[in-house]
Design a protein around this motif. Sequence first.
Motif, PDB file in Angstrom:
ATOM      1  N   TRP A 181      32.956  46.930  21.966  1.00 48.87           N
ATOM      2  CA  TRP A 181      33.514  45.611  21.632  1.00 48.87           C
ATOM      3  C   TRP A 181      34.293  45.740  20.333  1.00 48.87           C
ATOM      4  O   TRP A 181      33.722  46.004  19.276  1.00 48.87           O
ATOM      5  N   ASP A 182      35.602  45.601  20.409  1.00 46.02           N
ATOM      6  CA  ASP A 182      36.463  45.795  19.245  1.00 46.02           C
ATOM      7  C   ASP A 182      37.571  44.755  19.274  1.00 46.02           C
ATOM      8  O   ASP A 182      38.537  44.864  20.034  1.00 46.02           O
ATOM      9  N   ILE A 183      37.454  43.722  18.430  1.00 48.11           N
ATOM     10  CA  ILE A 183      38.423  42.632  18.465  1.00 48.11           C
ATOM     11  C   ILE A 183      39.786  43.038  17.911  1.00 48.11           C
ATOM     12  O   ILE A 183      40.764  42.310  18.072  1.00 48.11           O
ATOM     13  N   THR A 184      39.857  44.216  17.292  1.00 49.45           N
ATOM     14  CA  THR A 184      41.150  44.694  16.796  1.00 49.45           C
ATOM     15  C   THR A 184      41.899  45.503  17.859  1.00 49.45           C
ATOM     16  O   THR A 184      43.035  45.916  17.630  1.00 49.45           O
ATOM     17  N   ARG A 185      41.290  45.702  19.011  1.00 47.36           N
ATOM     18  CA  ARG A 185      41.913  46.451  20.098  1.00 47.36           C
ATOM     19  C   ARG A 185      43.222  45.768  20.485  1.00 47.36           C
ATOM     20  O   ARG A 185      43.269  44.550  20.705  1.00 47.36           O
ATOM     21  N   SER A 186      44.287  46.538  20.596  1.00 50.22           N
ATOM     22  CA  SER A 186      45.596  45.942  20.907  1.00 50.22           C
ATOM     23  C   SER A 186      45.688  45.506  22.366  1.00 50.22           C
ATOM     24  O   SER A 186      46.298  44.481  22.679  1.00 50.22           O
ATOM     25  N   ASP A 187      45.065  46.271  23.262  1.00 51.76           N
ATOM     26  CA  ASP A 187      45.127  45.950  24.685  1.00 51.76           C
ATOM     27  C   ASP A 187      43.774  45.407  25.139  1.00 51.76           C
ATOM     28  O   ASP A 187      42.826  46.160  25.332  1.00 51.76           O
ATOM     29  N   LYS A 188      43.717  44.098  25.296  1.00 50.37           N
ATOM     30  CA  LYS A 188      42.466  43.469  25.749  1.00 50.37           C
ATOM     31  C   LYS A 188      42.590  42.999  27.193  1.00 50.37           C
ATOM     32  O   LYS A 188      41.880  42.084  27.624  1.00 50.37           O
ATOM     33  N   GLU A 189      43.464  43.611  27.945  1.00 49.64           N
ATOM     34  CA  GLU A 189      43.694  43.185  29.327  1.00 49.64           C
ATOM     35  C   GLU A 189      42.393  43.227  30.130  1.00 49.64           C
ATOM     36  O   GLU A 189      41.621  44.180  30.048  1.00 49.64           O
ATOM     37  N   HIS A 190      42.173  42.183  30.897  1.00 47.54           N
ATOM     38  CA  HIS A 190      40.981  42.115  31.734  1.00 47.54           C
ATOM     39  C   HIS A 190      41.279  41.287  32.973  1.00 47.54           C
ATOM     40  O   HIS A 190      42.304  40.582  33.054  1.00 47.54           O
ATOM     41  N   LEU A 191      40.357  41.349  33.938  1.00 47.49           N
ATOM     42  CA  LEU A 191      40.489  40.587  35.174  1.00 47.49           C
ATOM     43  C   LEU A 191      39.300  39.643  35.354  1.00 47.49           C
ATOM     44  O   LEU A 191      38.973  39.253  36.477  1.00 47.49           O
ATOM     45  N   SER A 192      38.668  39.280  34.263  1.00 45.02           N
ATOM     46  CA  SER A 192      37.432  38.512  34.343  1.00 45.02           C
ATOM     47  C   SER A 192      37.604  37.124  34.945  1.00 45.02           C
ATOM     48  O   SER A 192      36.618  36.508  35.366  1.00 45.02           O
ATOM     49  N   PHE A 193      38.823  36.615  34.982  1.00 45.23           N
ATOM     50  CA  PHE A 193      39.100  35.354  35.671  1.00 45.23           C
ATOM     51  C   PHE A 193      39.763  35.601  37.029  1.00 45.23           C
ATOM     52  O   PHE A 193      40.273  34.678  37.659  1.00 45.23           O
ATOM     53  N   GLY A 194      39.744  36.852  37.464  1.00 40.01           N
ATOM     54  CA  GLY A 194      40.361  37.182  38.742  1.00 40.01           C
ATOM     55  C   GLY A 194      41.832  37.521  38.593  1.00 40.01           C
ATOM     56  O   GLY A 194      42.346  37.738  37.489  1.00 40.01           O
ATOM     57  N   HIS A 195      42.525  37.531  39.727  1.00 37.98           N
ATOM     58  CA  HIS A 195      43.938  37.917  39.755  1.00 37.98           C
ATOM     59  C   HIS A 195      44.513  37.463  41.088  1.00 37.98           C
ATOM     60  O   HIS A 195      43.829  37.436  42.112  1.00 37.98           O
ATOM     61  N   GLY A 196      45.764  37.072  41.088  1.00 36.84           N
ATOM     62  CA  GLY A 196      46.409  36.685  42.334  1.00 36.84           C
ATOM     63  C   GLY A 196      46.088  35.256  42.737  1.00 36.84           C
ATOM     64  O   GLY A 196      45.794  34.396  41.908  1.00 36.84           O
ATOM     65  N   THR A 197      46.098  35.011  44.044  1.00 36.60           N
ATOM     66  CA  THR A 197      45.951  33.644  44.543  1.00 36.60           C
ATOM     67  C   THR A 197      44.573  33.052  44.268  1.00 36.60           C
ATOM     68  O   THR A 197      44.420  31.826  44.260  1.00 36.60           O
ATOM     69  N   HIS A 198      43.573  33.903  44.041  1.00 34.96           N
ATOM     70  CA  HIS A 198      42.227  33.397  43.772  1.00 34.96           C
ATOM     71  C   HIS A 198      41.917  33.362  42.274  1.00 34.96           C
ATOM     72  O   HIS A 198      40.746  33.240  41.892  1.00 34.96           O
ATOM     73  N   TYR A 199      42.941  33.429  41.432  1.00 34.48           N
ATOM     74  CA  TYR A 199      42.720  33.362  39.982  1.00 34.48           C
ATOM     75  C   TYR A 199      41.971  32.072  39.647  1.00 34.48           C
ATOM     76  O   TYR A 199      42.259  31.006  40.191  1.00 34.48           O
ATOM     77  N   CYS A 200      41.008  32.165  38.740  1.00 30.94           N
ATOM     78  CA  CYS A 200      40.134  31.034  38.423  1.00 30.94           C
ATOM     79  C   CYS A 200      40.924  29.832  37.901  1.00 30.94           C
ATOM     80  O   CYS A 200      41.570  29.918  36.849  1.00 30.94           O
ATOM     81  N   PHE A 201      40.834  28.709  38.623  1.00 28.25           N
ATOM     82  CA  PHE A 201      41.572  27.515  38.222  1.00 28.25           C
ATOM     83  C   PHE A 201      41.006  26.911  36.937  1.00 28.25           C
ATOM     84  O   PHE A 201      41.687  26.153  36.245  1.00 28.25           O
ATOM     85  N   GLY A 202      39.765  27.233  36.599  1.00 29.85           N
ATOM     86  CA  GLY A 202      39.144  26.679  35.404  1.00 29.85           C
ATOM     87  C   GLY A 202      39.293  27.538  34.164  1.00 29.85           C
ATOM     88  O   GLY A 202      38.711  27.213  33.111  1.00 29.85           O
ATOM     89  N   ALA A 203      40.086  28.626  34.231  1.00 30.46           N
ATOM     90  CA  ALA A 203      40.223  29.530  33.086  1.00 30.46           C
ATOM     91  C   ALA A 203      40.702  28.816  31.818  1.00 30.46           C
ATOM     92  O   ALA A 203      40.140  29.045  30.736  1.00 30.46           O
ATOM     93  N   PRO A 204      41.729  27.963  31.876  1.00 36.51           N
ATOM     94  CA  PRO A 204      42.167  27.270  30.651  1.00 36.51           C
ATOM     95  C   PRO A 204      41.064  26.401  30.034  1.00 36.51           C
ATOM     96  O   PRO A 204      40.926  26.346  28.816  1.00 36.51           O
ATOM     97  N   LEU A 205      40.278  25.737  30.883  1.00 42.06           N
ATOM     98  CA  LEU A 205      39.183  24.911  30.372  1.00 42.06           C
ATOM     99  C   LEU A 205      38.109  25.782  29.735  1.00 42.06           C
ATOM    100  O   LEU A 205      37.585  25.450  28.661  1.00 42.06           O
ATOM    101  N   ALA A 206      37.779  26.899  30.361  1.00 41.10           N
ATOM    102  CA  ALA A 206      36.768  27.805  29.813  1.00 41.10           C
ATOM    103  C   ALA A 206      37.194  28.329  28.446  1.00 41.10           C
ATOM    104  O   ALA A 206      36.388  28.360  27.502  1.00 41.10           O
ATOM    105  N   ARG A 207      38.445  28.728  28.338  1.00 39.77           N
ATOM    106  CA  ARG A 207      38.951  29.235  27.056  1.00 39.77           C
ATOM    107  C   ARG A 207      38.918  28.137  25.990  1.00 39.77           C
ATOM    108  O   ARG A 207      38.567  28.384  24.834  1.00 39.77           O
ATOM    109  N   MET A 208      39.291  26.916  26.374  1.00 44.34           N
ATOM    110  CA  MET A 208      39.286  25.824  25.403  1.00 44.34           C
ATOM    111  C   MET A 208      37.869  25.531  24.914  1.00 44.34           C
ATOM    112  O   MET A 208      37.646  25.331  23.711  1.00 44.34           O
ATOM    113  N   GLU A 209      36.905  25.516  25.825  1.00 49.36           N
ATOM    114  CA  GLU A 209      35.519  25.272  25.427  1.00 49.36           C
ATOM    115  C   GLU A 209      35.056  26.326  24.422  1.00 49.36           C
ATOM    116  O   GLU A 209      34.427  25.993  23.409  1.00 49.36           O
ATOM    117  N   ALA A 210      35.343  27.585  24.703  1.00 50.84           N
ATOM    118  CA  ALA A 210      34.936  28.655  23.788  1.00 50.84           C
ATOM    119  C   ALA A 210      35.681  28.562  22.460  1.00 50.84           C
ATOM    120  O   ALA A 210      35.094  28.775  21.394  1.00 50.84           O
TER     121      ALA A 210
END
Length: 412
Positions: free
Chosen positions: A332-361
């Motif tokens: 876990w390194d918050i200074t990492r330049s590439d934090k790319e992840h698929l934790s909210f999915g990808h493509g047509t099934h991308y999580c519709f609630g991702a913006p809300l989840a990020r805002m809550e956090a």
Amino acid sequence: MESRCPYVLDTTGRDVHAEGERLREQGQIARVELPQGVMGWTVVGHELAMELLTDPRVSKNPRQHWPAYISGEIGQDWPLASWPAMENMTTAYGEDHTRLRRPVVKAFTPRRIRAMQPYIEKTVASLLDDLAATAPGEVVDLKKHFAYRLPASIICDLFGIPEEARAEVLRGGEVTTDSSITPEEAAANVQMWTKQFAQFIEAKRQFPGDDLTSDLIADTESGLTDSELIGTLFVALGAGSETVMNLITHAVFRLLTNPDQRAMVEDGRASWEDVIEETLRVESPLNMLPLRYAVEDIEVDGVTIPKGDPILMGYAAIGRDPNVHGETAAEWDITRSDKEHLSFGHGTHYCFGAPLARMEAMIALPALFNRFPDMAMAVSEDELEPQGTFIMNGYKTLPVVLSAPVGAHAAS
């Protein structure tokens, strides 16, 4: 093509990250054995996940593309039965998926999410006031009293779930994400949440309110059946509470056990966005998401996925892929330049609630640490118990001390 021996998944999820590394030894995709001897595949490579998440040869509809489910071989007493049983956007394919997703995405517009900020801030402040009543030096479970309560309150308010019904409604989602339940518990859970949501929907028909459930019922254009409404509510409430809870829990734990990186956030050398995205990458709230199905034989990474075989996305392992993030992928390194992840999915099934989840956090984390700057872990990392499932990636509890006991500073 290469043949791979099946790896028997640990239904108790004792160490999902160690298991992910063992699966990676087979390559980007591993042959796995699910509960009750059901054979399938788990994707652990980032590149292959990107490919299969957008591949039309991969379906999420068991009623069309999982022969064992269609024939009745997989019944409601299978421990993961809730996943194929629900009819919603996450178990649909092609045009059906588009039809089922449209009304929900329409409800989660960027404007609507932005408008929720004051309400989320008020909810966070109220929860922090409750925590502030804790006696100095007293151990409190921050997962239960903050990380769980925040998203549960937000999502239940959005969908108009009455206060007195919330614990029972959310309980169904918790059971669904438990891969270690018995066949009897699995069957009872499917029956319980189906009946429960059917009654809730009927009540909303008679007495609609200013909430998303009433909006979905009133949206005649979408033409959702009762079964599809039930499935939509089930996935929205589960995804809107369980995943955000784990995101907040992991972020708090990482900040408390990495004081140097916490200091970087406090003095502005790193941002809260850095904290959230790196946490999502290295500690995906979902470990393995069931289920997808091969529409036809698919040749990938030296193996053939036979037509009809179930496929899981191993998001926790995908986020730690060394081919993307190098030898330090598991750190876990918050200074990492590439934090790319698929934790909210990808493509047509991308999580519709991702913006809300990020805002809550984004609202919850700085408010928590500003209110309790002396907060510390009450146990060591070795003493934390895993959530107890291979579907989710979390801890059972997060014991912390919010402030030092009275006189502790003077004594030291």
